[in-house]
Design an enzyme around this catalytic site. Structure first.
Site, short mmCIF file in Angstrom:
data_model
loop_
_atom_site.label_atom_id
_atom_site.label_comp_id
_atom_site.label_asym_id
_atom_site.label_seq_id
_atom_site.Cartn_x
_atom_site.Cartn_y
_atom_site.Cartn_z
N CYS A 77 0.73 -1.29 -0.05
CA CYS A 77 -0.06 -0.07 -0.09
C CYS A 77 0.88 1.29 -0.01
CB CYS A 77 -1.08 -0.14 1.19
SG CYS A 77 -1.26 1.55 2.20
N GLY A 78 0.60 2.20 -1.12
CA GLY A 78 1.49 3.45 -1.22
C GLY A 78 1.14 4.18 -0.04
N HIS A 79 0.10 4.39 0.35
CA HIS A 79 0.01 5.38 1.69
C HIS A 79 0.54 5.00 2.87
CE1 HIS A 79 -3.24 8.10 -0.51
NE2 HIS A 79 -3.76 7.21 -0.75
N CYS A 80 0.41 3.81 3.00
CA CYS A 80 1.45 3.15 4.25
C CYS A 80 2.82 3.45 3.98
CB CYS A 80 1.26 1.54 4.02
SG CYS A 80 -0.22 1.14 4.11
#
Ligand SMILES: *[C@@H]1O[C@H](CO)[C@@H](O)[C@H](O)[C@H]1NC(C)=O
Ligand SMILES: *[C@@H]1O[C@H](CO)[C@@H](O)[C@H](O)[C@H]1NC(C)=O
Length: 281
Positions: free
Chosen positions: A59-62
């Site tokens: 996950c990019g936001h993570c």
């Protein structure tokens, strides 16, 4: 002479070596605790206040959050009272029961676990280091602040938000305890205060003699009093009374908390929504 120089050199060398060692251990030490199914419960049960990020490796936001979260964990590691930050790879097969238990729907999802995991709250704060630190310091501090002066009332009560204030003859006893418990539970949704002087409040009856919970709202009848102190009844009162009868359905951030309540509320009777489409004609 020569041996003095050798020992000076040795000391110098030693200082360099030890500072490199401490530098590298400082950069390697992770402040965010890594938890998984095998130790989650055990670690959480030892903490009065622990923040858990449920993430997925893809996950990019993570990934964007990770360095900020680590920075916040490092700042908060010396905070008093302690604030621990942890993460769980919720995508790993063995951790899926944990993700289910906490009803994780998306990544990252951050939860605040209190009293060894007895109380679970959603983290609703910012995603960058300074913001995370500020938000969590507020969360770990008192949930309700005492209003002792007119200045306290002025600085604590935001006229644009729901404010819940407990009015007590003395700041002790079961009513006060129950109020404090609930303030802690609902602190991310409402602002709380307590006072022995109702006359300091901007609205409502000022001669209060029995314990009273007063909800100040920026809409509808503006002030509502309640005198039952059963925790569940009090929670229902606060949640129900803070739903406006009519909410402007728009992009205004000030209206978002009310809109959320609207959609969450099982007994909202009136739904009136206005949507404006700017079609650019
Ligand atoms: C929990 O267990 C995992 C896997 O065994 C380990 O990598 C991690 O460091 C442990 N966390 C703590 C805080 O003990
Ligand atoms: C405090 O809350 C508990 C649990 O809801 C309840 O049993 C008790 O009666 C409450 N105390 C008062 C004074 O209302």
């Amino acid at each position: 002479m020569a041996s003095a120089r050798v020992s000076t050199l040795l000391v110098f060398f030693f200082v360099i070596v030890s500072s490199i060692a401490s530098f590298s251990s400082a950069t390697e030490k992770e402040h965010v605790l890594t938890l998984d199914h095998s130790n989650f419960t055990e670690v959480v049960s030892k903490h009065k206040f622990i923040v858990v990020e449920f993430y997925a490796p893809w996950c990019g936001h993570c990934k964007n959050l990770a360095p900020e979260y680590e920075k916040a964990a490092s700042v908060l590691s010396s905070h008093d009272p302690p604030v621990a930050l942890a993460k769980v790879d919720a995508n790993a097969e063995e951790n899926k029961p944990l993700a289910e238990q906490f009803e994780i729907q998306g990544f990252p999802t951050i939860k605040i676990l209190k009293n060894g995991g007895e109380l679970v709250q959603d983290y609703k704060g910012p995603r960058e280091a300074d913001g995370i630190v500020e938000y969590l310091k507020k969360q770990v501090g008192p949930a309700s602040f005492e209003i002792k002066t007119a200045e306290d009332a002025g600085s604590l009560i935001d006229e644009k938000k729901v404010f819940v204030v407990g009015i007590f003859p003395t700041l002790s006893g079961e009513e006060f305890e129950n109020f404090t418990t609930l303030a802690d539970k609902l602190r991310s949704d409402y602002d709380f205060g307590h006072t022995t002087k109702a006359e300091l409040l901007p609205r409502g009856e000022s001669s209060v003699t029995t314990p009273t919970v007063r909800l100040l709202k920026p809409f509808d009848e503006l002030v509502v009093d309640f005198q039952k102190f059963d925790v569940d009844a009090l929670e229902k009162f606060i949640v129900d009374s803070s739903i406006p009868l009519v909410t402007l359905f728009d992009q205004s951030p000030a209206n978002q908390p009310f809109l959320v309540k609207y959609f969450e509320s099982p007994n909202a009777k009136v739904y009136i929504m206005f949507t404006y489409f700017d079609v650019g004609l």
